[in-house]
Write an enzyme that holds these catalytic residues in place. Sequence first.
Site, PDB file in Angstrom:
ATOM      1  N   LYS A 172       0.815  -1.209   0.000  1.00  0.00           N
ATOM      2  CA  LYS A 172       0.000   0.000   0.000  1.00  0.00           C
ATOM      3  C   LYS A 172       0.857   1.271   0.000  1.00  0.00           C
ATOM      4  O   LYS A 172       2.070   1.211   0.098  1.00  0.00           O
ATOM      5  CB  LYS A 172      -0.952  -0.033   1.197  1.00  0.00           C
TER       6      LYS A 172
HETATM    7  C1  LIG Z   1      -5.239  -4.314   0.481  1.00  0.00           C
HETATM    8  C2  LIG Z   1      -6.669  -4.068   0.512  1.00  0.00           C
HETATM    9  C3  LIG Z   1      -7.453  -4.439   1.611  1.00  0.00           C
HETATM   10  C4  LIG Z   1      -6.935  -5.254   2.747  1.00  0.00           C
HETATM   11  O1  LIG Z   1      -5.827  -4.812   3.356  1.00  0.00           O
HETATM   12  P1  LIG Z   1      -4.900  -5.827   4.196  1.00  0.00           P
HETATM   13  O2  LIG Z   1      -4.150  -4.868   5.064  1.00  0.00           O
HETATM   14  O3  LIG Z   1      -4.020  -6.522   3.219  1.00  0.00           O
HETATM   15  O4  LIG Z   1      -5.760  -6.723   4.964  1.00  0.00           O
HETATM   16  C5  LIG Z   1      -8.794  -4.109   1.605  1.00  0.00           C
HETATM   17  N1  LIG Z   1      -9.354  -3.481   0.572  1.00  0.00           N
HETATM   18  C6  LIG Z   1      -8.651  -3.124  -0.512  1.00  0.00           C
HETATM   19  C7  LIG Z   1      -9.331  -2.390  -1.620  1.00  0.00           C
HETATM   20  C8  LIG Z   1      -7.287  -3.421  -0.599  1.00  0.00           C
HETATM   21  O5  LIG Z   1      -6.603  -3.086  -1.680  1.00  0.00           O
END
Ligand SMILES: *Cc1c(COP(=O)(O)O)cnc(C)c1O
Length: 397
Positions: free
Chosen positions: A186
């Site tokens: 992210k």
């Molecule tokens: C990455 C992501 C998540 C989940 O995040 P994690 O920290 O990996 O559990 C939820 N929604 C979207 C749109 C994502 O891209």
Amino acid sequence: MPGSELIGQEERKEINDVLESGILFRYNHEDLRNNHWKAREFEEELKKFTKAPYALMCSSGTTAVAICMAACGVGLDDEVIVPPFTYIATIEGVFLGGAKPVFADIDETLCLSPTAIEKAITPKTKAVMLVHMCGAMAKLDEIIAICQKHNLILIEDTAQALGASYKGKMLGTFGKMGSYSLDFFKIITAGEGGAVVTNDEQMYLNADMFHDHGHDHIGNNRGAEKHPVLGTNYRASELHAAIAVAQIRKIDHILQQQRKHKKKIKERLAKFSQITFRHLPDPEGDSATFLSFFLPDEATARKTTKALAEAKIGGIQYWYDNNFHYIRNWEHLRGMKSLFKIPAMEQAPQDYATIQFPASDAIMQRLISMVIRITWTDEEVEALCQKLETVFKGVFE
Ligand SMILES: *Cc1c(COP(=O)(O)O)cnc(C)c1O
């Protein structure tokens, strides 16, 4: 793209603060922790950055979605409108919250289409889980109006768009609650982690209790705290929070670099009339973590994807074939292959196995995204632009 490119001495310093005291837990132990409260500190930084009055760090972006659901009282027998193009975690979060996802089409924003949302509403619809996909915003004005008209709770899964804004206001702060992810891929990362933000004190208090076994966090004796509601453990550790603190201090730099690089590449590709770009309701607010564009048809998009790979251009996503981001390949969901019985298995609002999304398919088949890296030099961006021009000339000749 992500803050993972920038892990360095700032992260090490914050981690060492935690390791030196040995207090890895975010609560209590006042006398031993050398006054380090990393999860709290991250929450303060996140509030400052998003201008949300309340923020809570948690264990992941997936649990952040589940916390939003729980805090807003969305659960058994409730339907939640979701997009078919998202990371599967959005849907998992809805399942974890005990509700049933109802898929509606996306539009050329790559996010839920306002008209598709309106069509998917039933008497059981309680919330819209809006995903700001690939770093930028949905058609917020229209979607907010629909939620108001039908008295639906708007939750924003902003896992991919921390720092993106719409008309000057941060994504994640438009709905009743917003969620973020700090996983490794992210915009900023803590290794693992997530957060929720809200303007509503009661939602914050609900989230705070729910994510820590129902603790009310009143007083400084954990054993004596009350448990007004049932909860679970979706807490963040101080180690993850320490990294998150260092990373959020880099976010302005990250956004600035992404925007600078993306602008240059987009300008160079704009001269190819066959390429069109993802619709951005507010281009200024794009986090610029991806450059997403459309080719005239599926065949050309596939040909382009292949040519980009042959030219060794990295970070290319042809999402239509992607296993984790588009419903077409979610076989576990389509077959409802759960290890235990979940509410969505009974009286599912849609037949997940057979439901088709021709409008979304038509968009996804033509879509390619390219990751924008933070650490590119100007020379590297120029070299990339030249390579891209060669690839597209070849594809379109
Ligand atoms: C990455 C992501 C998540 C989940 O995040 P994690 O920290 O990996 O559990 C939820 N929604 C979207 C749109 C994502 O891209």
